[in-house]
Motif scaffolding. Structure first.
Motif, mmCIF file in Angstrom:
data_model
loop_
_atom_site.group_PDB
_atom_site.id
_atom_site.type_symbol
_atom_site.label_atom_id
_atom_site.label_comp_id
_atom_site.label_asym_id
_atom_site.label_seq_id
_atom_site.Cartn_x
_atom_site.Cartn_y
_atom_site.Cartn_z
ATOM 1 N N LEU A 1 0.917 -1.122 -0.055
ATOM 2 C CA LEU A 1 0.011 0.055 0.072
ATOM 3 C C LEU A 1 0.868 1.152 0.029
ATOM 4 O O LEU A 1 0.395 1.957 -0.665
ATOM 5 C CB LEU A 1 -0.951 -0.139 1.215
ATOM 6 C CG LEU A 1 -2.240 -1.040 1.111
ATOM 7 C CD1 LEU A 1 -2.762 -1.134 2.533
ATOM 8 C CD2 LEU A 1 -3.144 -0.282 0.067
ATOM 9 N N ARG A 2 1.928 1.310 0.915
ATOM 10 C CA ARG A 2 2.892 2.448 1.035
ATOM 11 C C ARG A 2 3.463 2.652 -0.488
ATOM 12 O O ARG A 2 3.626 3.765 -0.860
ATOM 13 C CB ARG A 2 3.869 2.198 2.025
ATOM 14 C CG ARG A 2 3.057 2.264 3.456
ATOM 15 C CD ARG A 2 4.158 2.052 4.245
ATOM 16 N NE ARG A 2 3.310 2.421 5.944
ATOM 17 C CZ ARG A 2 3.950 1.667 6.919
ATOM 18 N NH1 ARG A 2 4.958 1.244 7.002
ATOM 19 N NH2 ARG A 2 3.293 1.876 8.221
ATOM 20 N N ALA A 3 3.919 1.709 -1.192
ATOM 21 C CA ALA A 3 4.787 1.682 -2.469
ATOM 22 C C ALA A 3 3.665 2.358 -3.471
ATOM 23 O O ALA A 3 4.278 3.027 -4.296
ATOM 24 C CB ALA A 3 5.160 0.022 -2.726
ATOM 25 N N ALA A 4 2.588 2.125 -3.244
ATOM 26 C CA ALA A 4 1.697 2.601 -4.107
ATOM 27 C C ALA A 4 1.060 3.972 -3.934
ATOM 28 O O ALA A 4 0.297 4.639 -4.659
ATOM 29 C CB ALA A 4 0.174 1.669 -4.360
ATOM 30 N N GLY A 5 1.830 4.610 -2.903
ATOM 31 C CA GLY A 5 1.585 5.910 -2.442
ATOM 32 C C GLY A 5 0.606 6.172 -1.558
ATOM 33 O O GLY A 5 0.486 7.558 -1.145
ATOM 34 N N ALA B 1 -0.683 3.772 5.492
ATOM 35 C CA ALA B 1 -1.137 2.586 5.913
ATOM 36 C C ALA B 1 -0.532 2.341 6.997
ATOM 37 O O ALA B 1 0.701 2.525 7.368
ATOM 38 C CB ALA B 1 -0.957 1.356 4.914
ATOM 39 N N SER B 2 -1.397 1.901 8.188
ATOM 40 C CA SER B 2 -0.873 1.447 9.360
ATOM 41 C C SER B 2 -1.686 -0.166 9.819
ATOM 42 O O SER B 2 -2.758 -0.343 9.371
ATOM 43 C CB SER B 2 -0.890 2.397 10.517
ATOM 44 O OG SER B 2 -2.287 2.174 10.969
ATOM 45 N N ARG B 3 -0.764 -0.820 10.900
ATOM 46 C CA ARG B 3 -1.531 -1.923 11.345
ATOM 47 C C ARG B 3 -2.575 -1.279 12.378
ATOM 48 O O ARG B 3 -2.370 0.043 12.582
ATOM 49 C CB ARG B 3 -0.711 -2.737 12.167
ATOM 50 C CG ARG B 3 0.080 -3.862 11.061
ATOM 51 C CD ARG B 3 0.954 -4.348 12.326
ATOM 52 N NE ARG B 3 1.786 -5.475 11.590
ATOM 53 C CZ ARG B 3 1.624 -6.985 11.379
ATOM 54 N NH1 ARG B 3 0.559 -7.146 12.160
ATOM 55 N NH2 ARG B 3 2.184 -7.689 10.864
ATOM 56 N N THR B 4 -3.545 -1.895 12.917
ATOM 57 C CA THR B 4 -4.287 -1.423 14.210
ATOM 58 C C THR B 4 -4.443 -2.488 15.063
ATOM 59 O O THR B 4 -3.957 -3.741 14.951
ATOM 60 C CB THR B 4 -5.762 -0.954 13.745
ATOM 61 O OG1 THR B 4 -6.395 -2.407 13.892
ATOM 62 C CG2 THR B 4 -5.887 -0.640 12.193
ATOM 63 N N THR C 1 -4.764 -9.126 11.633
ATOM 64 C CA THR C 1 -4.772 -8.834 10.197
ATOM 65 C C THR C 1 -5.377 -7.459 9.840
ATOM 66 O O THR C 1 -5.934 -7.478 8.719
ATOM 67 C CB THR C 1 -5.274 -9.830 9.762
ATOM 68 O OG1 THR C 1 -6.686 -10.201 10.215
ATOM 69 C CG2 THR C 1 -4.583 -11.223 9.483
ATOM 70 N N THR C 2 -5.678 -6.534 10.944
ATOM 71 C CA THR C 2 -6.364 -5.212 10.639
ATOM 72 C C THR C 2 -5.621 -4.157 10.305
ATOM 73 O O THR C 2 -4.391 -4.381 10.475
ATOM 74 C CB THR C 2 -7.217 -4.939 11.745
ATOM 75 O OG1 THR C 2 -6.474 -4.559 12.772
ATOM 76 C CG2 THR C 2 -8.195 -6.101 12.192
ATOM 77 N N PHE C 3 -6.053 -3.212 9.335
ATOM 78 C CA PHE C 3 -5.083 -2.224 9.013
ATOM 79 C C PHE C 3 -5.888 -0.898 8.765
ATOM 80 O O PHE C 3 -7.287 -0.927 8.457
ATOM 81 C CB PHE C 3 -4.141 -2.573 7.766
ATOM 82 C CG PHE C 3 -4.870 -2.728 6.430
ATOM 83 C CD1 PHE C 3 -5.862 -3.831 6.374
ATOM 84 C CD2 PHE C 3 -5.170 -1.864 5.635
ATOM 85 C CE1 PHE C 3 -6.517 -4.118 5.251
ATOM 86 C CE2 PHE C 3 -6.026 -1.957 4.408
ATOM 87 C CZ PHE C 3 -6.609 -3.146 4.159
ATOM 88 N N LYS C 4 -5.293 0.184 8.551
ATOM 89 C CA LYS C 4 -5.982 1.597 8.201
ATOM 90 C C LYS C 4 -5.236 2.021 7.068
ATOM 91 O O LYS C 4 -3.943 1.765 6.987
ATOM 92 C CB LYS C 4 -5.879 2.379 9.427
ATOM 93 C CG LYS C 4 -6.876 2.076 10.482
ATOM 94 C CD LYS C 4 -6.815 3.377 11.739
ATOM 95 C CE LYS C 4 -7.968 2.655 12.662
ATOM 96 N NZ LYS C 4 -9.082 3.591 12.869
ATOM 97 N N THR C 5 -5.900 2.866 6.365
ATOM 98 C CA THR C 5 -5.466 3.289 4.973
ATOM 99 C C THR C 5 -6.366 4.331 4.539
ATOM 100 O O THR C 5 -7.520 4.617 4.879
ATOM 101 C CB THR C 5 -5.077 2.368 3.817
ATOM 102 O OG1 THR C 5 -4.346 2.951 2.899
ATOM 103 C CG2 THR C 5 -6.371 1.718 3.358
ATOM 104 N N ASP C 6 -5.574 5.324 3.603
ATOM 105 C CA ASP C 6 -6.254 6.591 3.264
ATOM 106 C C ASP C 6 -6.785 5.980 1.643
ATOM 107 O O ASP C 6 -7.270 6.571 1.005
ATOM 108 C CB ASP C 6 -5.588 7.714 3.184
ATOM 109 C CG ASP C 6 -4.236 7.755 2.405
ATOM 110 O OD1 ASP C 6 -3.710 6.529 1.953
ATOM 111 O OD2 ASP C 6 -3.623 8.566 2.346
#
Ligand SMILES: C[S@@+](CC[C@H](N)C(=O)[O-])C[C@H]1O[C@@H](n2cnc3c(N)ncnc32)[C@H](O)[C@@H]1O
Ligand SMILES: [Zn+2]
Length: 373
Positions: free
Chosen positions: A339-343, A346-349, A354-359
């Motif tokens: 996700l980060r490489a795609a710009g 993102a973070s875990r929660t 296996t949960t995460f947050k992203t814009d």
């Protein structure tokens, strides 16, 4: 039976099967919750510049065995344990004495006590919903209100009517149950405090399937309270494709249909859309955890994860997404990296491994991080 937690040892009754019997309540699983409470008290004191000698006052409003009040007293707080159950009061008194501490133990309704006295910190830890204690807690606390809620089914929308009644909000049974519950709870508490021109800002919060716990720092004044009301809003959620959209404001303006898949939308709110924790405070709490705590490792890890969580109001679960899409899951570090490489951010929660947050939007997550078969 004797239980040692941190620096204290308390006597607690053997617990009967869940929910039956009238033994004084004690839940060993809440040790993490209590260890973190002690760390929060230490973090609060660490940032306090006491010009006088006044000892900070802590109220364990629903004391049961008194384990929280006893632990606060061992930290140097002027602790008061309160319970309506005479057996609990007797046990809490014994537990205070057993640890050579001189904390006060009172046989009162906590709501009456919180209207008559003030405390720097009020800790509400009832059976089920904390709402019957919320008004009095904001009346009786001057700095911090700590709240546990164990009624997770109403909070997350699984018991819809009861959630609506207790929290004056519309909860929705989404895939991010525990976070929905946390944000419904904080919304109700922020609105309760605002009625008294008080701002109650969450500075540290954590949730599991079984409970939500939040620590609210108090600031008085209508302007401060208004600023928090501005952080309430609604979340539109599509059950079909998991699209979601958060909109600030007390007046809902829901989407009719999902912009991604045209299915019906469900709207929750008003929920708290702001941060559920202050990352700098969570770091101070982490530093205050010590090796003598039974859950030290877990507590430190939780603080770290909570502090690094992205400021987004809902999270995703990689395994659930992949199952829905019929694709294989990858290791979480790899997934976040993609996700980060795609710009995207993102973070875990802390809501699950296996949960995460992203814009990123849900379709963008799929494009960026999933290898289609
Ligand atoms: C979940 S237990 C508390 C557990 C305890 N804080 C701990 O960490 O082990 C809830 C307690 O709240 C008490 N309680 C219920 N209503 C109350 C009231 N109005 N005022 C004070 N205590 C109350 C019950 O008697 C019970 O002992
Ligand atoms: Zn959709």
């Amino acid at each position: 039976m004797r239980v040692t937690e941190g620096d204290v040892t308390v006597a607690v009754p053997e617990q009967p099967d869940a929910g039956v019997g009238d033994a004084v309540f004690f839940n060993p699983v809440q040790e993490l919750n209590r260890d973190l409470t002690v760390a929060v008290l230490r973090a609060l004191e660490a940032e306090t510049d006491r010009d006088g000698d006044r000892t900070p006052r802590y109220l364990d409003a629903n004391a049961a065995s008194g384990v929280r009040g006893v632990r606060a007293a061992a930290e140097g707080f002027e602790a008061t344990c309160c319970d309506v159950d005479p057996d609990a009061v007797e046990l809490a008194r014994e537990n205070m004495a057993r640890n050579d501490l001189d904390g006060r133990v009172v046989h009162r309704d906590a709501n009456a006590l919180m209207h008559e006295e003030t405390f720097d910190v009020v800790d509400i830890d009832p059976f089920g919903t904390p709402i019957p204690f919320a008004d009095a807690a904001f009346r009786g606390a001057t700095r911090l209100v700590c709240i546990t809620a164990t009624d997770t089914a109403p909070l997350c929308g699984a018991h819809f009517e009861s959630g609506v009644r207790h929290y004056s909000a519309v909860p929705r049974n989404t895939e991010y149950h525990a976070e929905m519950g946390m944000r419904v709870l904080i919304s109700a508490l922020v609105r309760t405090a605002a009625r008294y021109d008080l701002a109650a800002r969450p500075v540290f919060s954590h949730a599991t399937k079984h409970y939500a716990r939040t620590y609210l720092r108090l600031d008085s004044g209508a302007r401060a309270a208004n600023a928090l009301v501005d952080e309430l809003g609604h979340v539109d959620h599509c059950e079909h494709c998991l699209y979601r959209e958060a909109t600030p404001g007390l007046v809902a303006d829901p989407l009719d249909w999902c912009p991604e898949c045209d299915e019906a939308i469900q709207t929750a709110g008003p929920i708290w859309l702001g941060r559920t924790c202050d990352p700098a405070f969570a770091e101070t709490v982490r530093e205050a955890v010590d090796d003598g705590m039974g859950t030290a490792e877990q507590a430190r890890e939780l603080c770290e994860t909570v502090a690094a969580e992205l400021d987004e109001p809902t999270h995703y679960d990689q395994h659930r997404l992949c199952k829905r899409w019929g694709v294989g899951a990858v290791a979480m570090d790899e997934f976040i990296e993609r996700l980060r490489a795609a710009g995207y951010s993102a973070s875990r929660t802390h809501y699950g491994g296996t949960t995460f947050k992203t814009d990123a939007e849900v379709t963008e997550i799929r494009a960026a991080a999933v290898e289609e078969d």
